[in-house]
Design a protein around this motif. Structure first.
Motif, PDB file in Angstrom:
ATOM      1  N   LEU A  52     114.244  24.618 -28.446  1.00  0.00           N
ATOM      2  CA  LEU A  52     113.736  23.173 -27.973  1.00  0.00           C
ATOM      3  C   LEU A  52     113.808  22.570 -29.189  1.00  0.00           C
ATOM      4  O   LEU A  52     113.729  21.160 -29.218  1.00  0.00           O
ATOM      5  N   THR A  55     111.095  18.520 -31.691  1.00  0.00           N
ATOM      6  CA  THR A  55     110.084  18.205 -30.762  1.00  0.00           C
ATOM      7  C   THR A  55     109.359  18.828 -30.038  1.00  0.00           C
ATOM      8  O   THR A  55     108.068  18.377 -29.649  1.00  0.00           O
ATOM      9  N   SER A  60     109.362  19.716 -27.103  1.00  0.00           N
ATOM     10  CA  SER A  60     109.530  19.611 -25.472  1.00  0.00           C
ATOM     11  C   SER A  60     110.624  18.540 -25.038  1.00  0.00           C
ATOM     12  O   SER A  60     111.136  17.683 -25.788  1.00  0.00           O
ATOM     13  N   ASN A  89     111.826  16.778 -21.563  1.00  0.00           N
ATOM     14  CA  ASN A  89     111.785  16.122 -20.115  1.00  0.00           C
ATOM     15  C   ASN A  89     112.902  16.119 -19.387  1.00  0.00           C
ATOM     16  O   ASN A  89     114.091  15.578 -19.875  1.00  0.00           O
ATOM     17  N   ASN A 100     108.466  23.101 -22.584  1.00  0.00           N
ATOM     18  CA  ASN A 100     107.999  22.990 -23.832  1.00  0.00           C
ATOM     19  C   ASN A 100     107.645  24.221 -24.642  1.00  0.00           C
ATOM     20  O   ASN A 100     107.783  25.083 -24.029  1.00  0.00           O
ATOM     21  N   GLN A 101     106.701  24.152 -25.514  1.00  0.00           N
ATOM     22  CA  GLN A 101     106.341  25.411 -26.276  1.00  0.00           C
ATOM     23  C   GLN A 101     105.332  26.135 -25.573  1.00  0.00           C
ATOM     24  O   GLN A 101     105.443  27.272 -25.572  1.00  0.00           O
TER      25      GLN A 101
END
Length: 405
Positions: free
Chosen positions: A163, A166, A168, A170, A324-325
């Motif tokens: 990832l 960041t 995250s 989209n 995301n995480q």
């Protein structure tokens, strides 16, 4: 259970009507082999309770949302069912699904891969993880509990690395995966045709099985019993699909999940691989002496589990339009395992069904949806889900003892 004999050949005849069904039910209760009946009953009770507390619970709109929310977790739970059947466990399915989601997001957004290529690479990552688990378990004898717990940490770290800083990414809403996951629904005619095909296929399977048992001079179900089973399936499927079609309909992702459950169920019951899985789960040493390829069976099950976990991650990133995480975190991991156990898959191996994944995830998502409608927080959901899981484990243990008596 005994049936009447054929007047000419002396072969067992049909086990008749309601008395035969009562006898079968009593026998299964005494032997601890009730199958999915307790789970179905629990699901009905949960739906009735929440409907009384909030009349919106059984609305078509809420049930459509419930099915969409069940797809990703249900696919992961299906893989857990397979590893539990051979007496193993995979604690890293959440991390693997999160890693797969990260691969899809980074590949399609930042690297410019076609969506299909990103999905294939993500599934390939899951398959490689399964091969690694299978090899280490069978060659080195590492316990799957400890091995997959280590894998949980490793793949969670890889997810963060993929990832990037960041944490995250989209996906654009015009993405094919996002549109399919959020807005993809079967046309009413298509869903009705699928129901008809499933019912006809089930009827054909029952008839073939009945003919096979008659040739083997085993007790067979009466035509009335067969008609009741086929009619019940047609009624449940037909009414469910018709009700969902009064709203948006059957989601493509949920239809994919149910299709996978049906395919895995067929593989488990009708193929040599399925018989090997159940034999290994029942007794590894006996299976090895019977000539069953135990190592190959273990590897194949781990590969299937990790690949399904990766597919669950793909469906999750499509539904949320982001990775995301937190994707595939502890909640998803534990929920998938709980769904498999609550659905009726034994922790001791050798007993369970692919349909356990569907029933279990519906129970968990129903509890979550019902509590959300009642404006109760996550803490209550965790407590209730934990209590249901403990009850499922207790029932599994008691049924195992009943079979050993």
């Amino acid at each position: 259970m005994t049936g009447s004999t054929h007047p000419r050949t002396g072969a067992p005849g049909p086990v008749g009507g309601l008395s035969g069904l009562r006898s079968l039910l009593t026998q299964r209760m005494r032997s601890g082999q009730l199958g999915t009946l307790p789970i179905v009953g629990a699901l009905i009770v949960i739906w009735l309770v929440f409907q009384l507390l909030n009349p919106h619970f059984l609305s078509s709109d809420n049930l459509v949302n419930l099915t969409l929310q069940s797809a990703a977790t249900g696919v992961i739970a299906l893989g857990i069912v397979l590893v539990l059947l051979v007496g193993q466990i995979d604690l890293s399915v959440g991390s693997v699904s999160g890693l797969a989601a990260a691969v899809v997001a980074i590949g399609s957004v930042q690297l410019g891969w076609p969506t299909l290529l990103a999905v294939v690479v993500a599934l390939g990552v899951g398959a490689v993880v399964g091969v690694l688990y299978g090899a280490l378990t069978t060659r080195l004898g590492l316990p799957s509990f400890v091995l997959t717990l280590a894998g949980l940490l490793v793949f969670a770290g890889l997810q963060l690395r993929v990832l990037g800083p960041t944490g995250s990414v989209n996906l654009p809403f015009r993405s094919t995966l996002v549109r399919l996951s959020q807005q993809g629904f079967l046309a009413p005619a298509a869903s009705s045709a699928i129901v008809a095909a499933v019912v006809l296929g089930y009827a054909a399977m029952l008839m073939v099985e009945r003919a096979r048992r008659r040739r083997a001079e085993l007790p067979v179900a009466s035509p009335v019993d067969l008609g009741v089973r086929i009619g019940a399936l047609a009624l449940v499927l037909g009414s469910s699909v018709a009700y969902l079609n009064t709203n948006r309909g059957v989601g493509v992702t949920f239809a994919l999940f149910v299709s996978l459950v049906a395919v895995v169920d067929l593989l488990l019951r009708r193929t040599r691989w399925g018989r090997a899985v159940r034999a290994v789960g029942g007794n590894v040493e006996s299976a090895r002496r019977a000539g069953i390829p135990v190592r190959r069976t273990f590897v194949s099950v781990f590969v299937a589990c990790s690949t399904l976990a990766a597919l669950g991650g793909v469906l999750s990133v499509g539904r949320l339009a982001a990775a995301n995480q937190a994707t595939g975190g502890g909640d998803a991991n534990l929920t998938a395992i709980a769904a498999a156990v609550i659905g009726g898959t034994s922790l001791f191996g050798g007993r369970g069904s692919a349909w356990s994944a569907l029933l279990g995830v519906l129970v968990i998502q129903s509890i979550s949806s019902g509590l959300t409608l009642l404006n109760l927080d996550t803490a209550v959901r965790y407590v209730i889900t934990g209590l249901v899981l403990a009850l499922a484990i207790a029932i599994d243990t008691l049924m195992r003892r009943a079979r050993e008596v």
